[in-house]
Motif scaffolding. Structure first.
Motif, PDB file in Angstrom:
ATOM      1  N   ILE A 189       0.838  -1.204   0.000  1.00 24.18           N
ATOM      2  CA  ILE A 189       0.000   0.000   0.000  1.00 24.18           C
ATOM      3  C   ILE A 189       0.875   1.257   0.000  1.00 24.18           C
ATOM      4  CG2 ILE A 189      -1.466   1.392   1.515  1.00 24.18           C
ATOM      5  CD1 ILE A 189      -3.094  -0.425  -0.138  1.00 24.18           C
ATOM      6  N   VAL A 190       1.919   1.256   0.826  1.00 24.51           N
ATOM      7  CA  VAL A 190       2.817   2.421   0.859  1.00 24.51           C
ATOM      8  C   VAL A 190       3.490   2.611  -0.492  1.00 24.51           C
ATOM      9  CG1 VAL A 190       4.832   3.463   1.958  1.00 24.51           C
ATOM     10  CG2 VAL A 190       3.174   2.209   3.350  1.00 24.51           C
ATOM     11  N   GLU A 191       3.892   1.530  -1.113  1.00 22.41           N
ATOM     12  CA  GLU A 191       4.505   1.635  -2.440  1.00 22.41           C
ATOM     13  C   GLU A 191       3.534   2.276  -3.426  1.00 22.41           C
ATOM     14  OE1 GLU A 191       7.551  -2.195  -2.131  1.00 22.41           O
ATOM     15  OE2 GLU A 191       5.596  -2.408  -3.110  1.00 22.41           O
ATOM     16  N   HIS A 192       2.254   1.923  -3.322  1.00 23.15           N
ATOM     17  CA  HIS A 192       1.257   2.528  -4.219  1.00 23.15           C
ATOM     18  C   HIS A 192       1.102   4.017  -3.968  1.00 23.15           C
ATOM     19  CE1 HIS A 192      -2.466   3.806  -6.001  1.00 23.15           C
ATOM     20  NE2 HIS A 192      -2.945   4.056  -4.798  1.00 23.15           N
ATOM     21  N   ILE A 193       0.967   4.421  -2.718  1.00 22.26           N
ATOM     22  CA  ILE A 193       0.706   5.839  -2.451  1.00 22.26           C
ATOM     23  C   ILE A 193       1.923   6.704  -2.809  1.00 22.26           C
ATOM     24  CG2 ILE A 193      -1.062   5.375  -0.712  1.00 22.26           C
ATOM     25  CD1 ILE A 193       0.979   5.972   1.452  1.00 22.26           C
ATOM     26  N   VAL A 194       3.125   6.164  -2.610  1.00 21.67           N
ATOM     27  CA  VAL A 194       4.322   6.918  -2.995  1.00 21.67           C
ATOM     28  C   VAL A 194       4.372   7.061  -4.513  1.00 21.67           C
ATOM     29  CG1 VAL A 194       6.844   6.874  -3.045  1.00 21.67           C
ATOM     30  CG2 VAL A 194       5.619   6.321  -0.929  1.00 21.67           C
ATOM     31  N   GLU A 195       4.067   5.976  -5.224  1.00 21.35           N
ATOM     32  CA  GLU A 195       4.043   6.038  -6.686  1.00 21.35           C
ATOM     33  C   GLU A 195       2.984   7.018  -7.174  1.00 21.35           C
ATOM     34  OE1 GLU A 195       3.409   3.046 -10.528  1.00 21.35           O
ATOM     35  OE2 GLU A 195       3.678   2.215  -8.515  1.00 21.35           O
ATOM     36  N   ALA A 196       1.868   7.133  -6.406  1.00 19.36           N
ATOM     37  CA  ALA A 196       0.793   8.053  -6.784  1.00 19.36           C
ATOM     38  C   ALA A 196       1.116   9.505  -6.446  1.00 19.36           C
ATOM     39  CB  ALA A 196      -0.497   7.638  -6.085  1.00 19.36           C
ATOM     40  N   GLY A 197       2.247   9.750  -5.761  1.00 19.09           N
ATOM     41  CA  GLY A 197       2.679  11.109  -5.510  1.00 19.09           C
ATOM     42  C   GLY A 197       2.513  11.613  -4.098  1.00 19.09           C
ATOM     43  N   TYR A 198       2.007  10.791  -3.195  1.00 14.48           N
ATOM     44  CA  TYR A 198       1.846  11.216  -1.799  1.00 14.48           C
ATOM     45  C   TYR A 198       3.204  11.129  -1.091  1.00 14.48           C
ATOM     46  CZ  TYR A 198      -3.088  10.705  -2.906  1.00 14.48           C
ATOM     47  OH  TYR A 198      -4.324  10.834  -3.483  1.00 14.48           O
ATOM     48  N   ARG A 199       3.463  12.092  -0.217  1.00 15.42           N
ATOM     49  CA  ARG A 199       4.778  12.172   0.413  1.00 15.42           C
ATOM     50  C   ARG A 199       4.726  12.282   1.937  1.00 15.42           C
ATOM     51  NH1 ARG A 199       5.664  10.357  -3.642  1.00 15.42           N
ATOM     52  NH2 ARG A 199       7.170  10.953  -5.273  1.00 15.42           N
ATOM     53  N   HIS A 200       3.543  12.432   2.513  1.00 10.79           N
ATOM     54  CA  HIS A 200       3.450  12.649   3.959  1.00 10.79           C
ATOM     55  C   HIS A 200       2.388  11.726   4.583  1.00 10.79           C
ATOM     56  CE1 HIS A 200       5.875  16.077   2.941  1.00 10.79           C
ATOM     57  NE2 HIS A 200       4.889  16.626   2.238  1.00 10.79           N
TER      58      HIS A 200
END
Length: 350
Positions: free
Chosen positions: A185-196
């Protein structure tokens, strides 16, 4: 099929006290007691006419077979016990339904206990079940008290741990890595551009799976977002509920206003967070994105639909049932560790 068709016997009346006996059923059916026993235990051993006569007599007398003698003779109880954290969540209910379907098809009855995510309570339930001599036990989770682990090892019956992963299972294990699932899930959100990101779950309880998900979150943040603070929220006394999810949304906005995504340890929390965001007039994912874990039925019907992790609920139950039955049939079979994996489900909430 050797029994002749029975002639209709005179109708018997049930005793005013006591239970119906095998002899009474036999007399009403017009067959021998041994034929009644065979008809109930193995219908293929009697004629169709005898079987139907026995079943009519059983129905008319409300006869309940006494399994004790046959259980003692075979050293089997015809039962399997399962210990779940709760039955109020659809993922565990799906697992139990699939498990029960596998066992009942083989003529094995399922006993169920719920621990409320309390390992001390789990130990009490296991002790009580073992006193009733089940043929096997299915457990949710791979984290137990040492007392529970010792009792299960000494019982010398098949044990299948589920919904988790361990390199040192008690016997068999059927599940997946909660840690790896949260990392995905973290890998997905980072790939989607979320940083915090901020992780949220019930961590002061004894749910080892929630702690494994937190560990996966922390490792992934450190690896993928170097220098970013690791933000974690605990529901503490709020426990596991939709209301706790609403509370978490308030906490992340208050304590970590910079957070752009709330990563929840369960769809239950994520549901409450989405509903609370709507109540506050916050856009999801515009103001804050939200993810869950479990892919509960409601998750796809939320607005926006929830990004989450789909777990193999039914398959865990089916494979656990199959393993228990295989191990009962062959006690010398080698233990099996079966990783069923997980599936990240990307929807509109993140």
């Amino acid at each position: 099929m050797t029994d002749a068709e029975p002639s209709a016997p005179p109708r018997l009346t049930r005793r005013n006290t006591g239970t119906v006996t095998l002899d009474e059923v036999a007399a009403l059916a017009g067959v021998s007691p041994s034929t009644v026993s065979r008809a109930i235990r193995d219908p293929e051993q009697v004629s169709l006419a005898a079987y139907e006569a026995v079943m009519r007599a059983v129905d008319e007398t409300n006869y309940v077979p006494n399994r004790a003698a046959s259980n003692l003779a075979s050293n089997r109880s015809g039962t399997v016990a399962a210990v779940m954290p709760a039955m109020s969540y659809s993922v565990f209910a799906d697992t139990v339904h699939a498990l029960e379907a596998e066992l009942s098809a083989a003529g094995v009855q399922l006993f169920l206990g719920t621990s409320g995510y309390d390992e001390a309570r789990e130990e009490q339930i296991v002790r009580a079940f073992l006193g009733r001599r089940p043929d096997g036990i299915v457990m949710v989770g791979a984290s137990h008290t040492e007392g529970t682990r010792e009792m299960l090892r000494r019982a010398r019956i098949p044990v299948v741990e589920t919904w988790d992963w361990s390199d040192d299972p008690i016997d068999c294990i059927v599940g997946f890595s909660n840690r790896d699932a949260l990392t995905a899930i973290v890998e997905h959100i980072v790939e989607a551009g979320y940083r915090h990101p901020t992780f949220a779950g019930w961590l002061t309880g004894v749910d080892s799976r929630a702690r494994a998900r937190r560990d996966g979150f922390e490792d992934a943040v450190r690896r993928l977002l170097p220098g970013e603070p690791v933000r974690v929220l605990d529901t503490a006394e709020h426990g596991i509920s939709v209301e706790a999810g609403a509370w978490l949304l308030g906490q992340v906005r208050e304590q970590h206003p910079e957070s752009d995504v709330l990563v929840c340890a369960s769809d239950i929390f994520a549901t409450g967070a989405i509903l609370e965001a709507q109540r506050r007039g916050l856009a999801v994912p515009g103001d804050i994105a939200i993810t869950g874990f479990g892919d509960f039925e409601i998750s796809r019907h939320l607005h926006p639909a929830l990004t989450t992790v789909q777990t193999p609920d039914d398959l865990i139950g089916r494979r656990a049932g199959e393993l228990i039955l295989e191990r009962i049939a062959d006690p010398d079979a080698a233990p099996v560790s079966l990783d069923l994996g997980f599936t990240p489900i990307v929807r509109d909430s993140a």
